[in-house]
Design a protein around this motif. Structure first.
Motif, PDB file in Angstrom:
ATOM      1  N   SER A 177       0.811  -1.217   0.000  1.00 25.59           N
ATOM      2  CA  SER A 177       0.000   0.000   0.000  1.00 25.59           C
ATOM      3  C   SER A 177       0.845   1.268   0.000  1.00 25.59           C
ATOM      4  N   ARG A 215       0.760   5.255  -2.618  1.00 27.02           N
ATOM      5  CA  ARG A 215       0.648   6.616  -2.097  1.00 27.02           C
ATOM      6  C   ARG A 215       1.546   7.554  -2.905  1.00 27.02           C
ATOM      7  N   GLN A 254      -7.606   8.114  -1.400  1.00 26.10           N
ATOM      8  CA  GLN A 254      -7.717   7.619  -0.027  1.00 26.10           C
ATOM      9  C   GLN A 254      -7.268   8.722   0.909  1.00 26.10           C
ATOM     10  N   SER A 265      -5.099  10.426   3.764  1.00 33.27           N
ATOM     11  CA  SER A 265      -3.666  10.312   4.023  1.00 33.27           C
ATOM     12  C   SER A 265      -3.349   9.931   5.466  1.00 33.27           C
ATOM     13  N   GLU A 277      -4.791  -0.500   7.050  1.00 27.60           N
ATOM     14  CA  GLU A 277      -6.104  -0.020   6.618  1.00 27.60           C
ATOM     15  C   GLU A 277      -6.089   0.321   5.139  1.00 27.60           C
ATOM     16  N   ARG A 278      -5.013   0.931   4.688  1.00 21.55           N
ATOM     17  CA  ARG A 278      -4.886   1.285   3.269  1.00 21.55           C
ATOM     18  C   ARG A 278      -4.863   0.022   2.406  1.00 21.55           C
ATOM     19  N   GLU A 297      -8.356  -1.388   2.022  1.00 20.67           N
ATOM     20  CA  GLU A 297      -9.175  -0.652   1.065  1.00 20.67           C
ATOM     21  C   GLU A 297      -8.734  -0.901  -0.379  1.00 20.67           C
TER      22      GLU A 297
END
Length: 168
Positions: free
Chosen positions: A105, A109, A118, A120, A126-127, A130
């Protein structure tokens, strides 16, 4: 100090109660004489003075023994480790993509090739949760340039990596 005092106490007890007959000397020169075995000091006490047999041993060197169960386990595990290292070498030679360590993940970013909106402030787990429906690929995002560019991409057309091509 405690050990020495207890030893003195036990020796004193033995010499004053049980072994007083042996302190005066005049013992037989023949140690195999039956008078040394099971000498009776009183009617209720029996002393085992010389009940052991003489044993002689000759030490030639160190002697090692092998437990076959543990030796078999050692050989099996060593064989598996050799096979794993050979598989690692084979996979390392067959793989053209660099190692990707950490959370996947974090590669999405601020990545222009993987746009996904998403927040920040969320952490890596969690990222990743998702992003579970998103299809990602590691490949060449600059196929028309002289030098290719390896990136983690989802939105652009990604080409497979080639062995004879240079990448930055």
């Amino acid at each position: 100090m405690l050990s020495r005092n207890i030893e003195t106490l036990i020796d004193t007890y033995w010499q004053s109660t049980i072994g007083y007959k042996y302190l005066h000397g005049n013992l037989h020169a023949d140690v195999t004489d039956s008078s040394y075995d099971n000498v009776t000091a009183d009617q209720w006490q029996t002393i085992d003075f010389n009940t052991s047999q003489a044993l002689s041993t000759r030490i030639i060197g160190e002697e090692y023994q092998c437990n076959m169960i543990f030796a078999t386990i050692l050989i099996v595990i060593s064989g598996l480790l050799v096979l794993a290292s050979l598989a690692t070498i084979a996979l390392m030679n067959a793989t053209r993509v660099p190692d990707i360590l950490g959370y996947i993940s974090s590669f999405t970013r601020d990545n222009p090739y993987a746009t996904f909106e998403q927040a920040s402030h969320i952490d890596g787990l969690e990222r990743a949760r998702e992003l579970r429906e998103m299809n990602m690929t590691v490949g060449d995002v600059n196929p028309r340039g002289d030098i290719g560019h390896i990136a983690f991409a989802a939105t652009v057309e990604v080409h497979r990596l080639k062995e004879d091509r240079l990448y930055d």
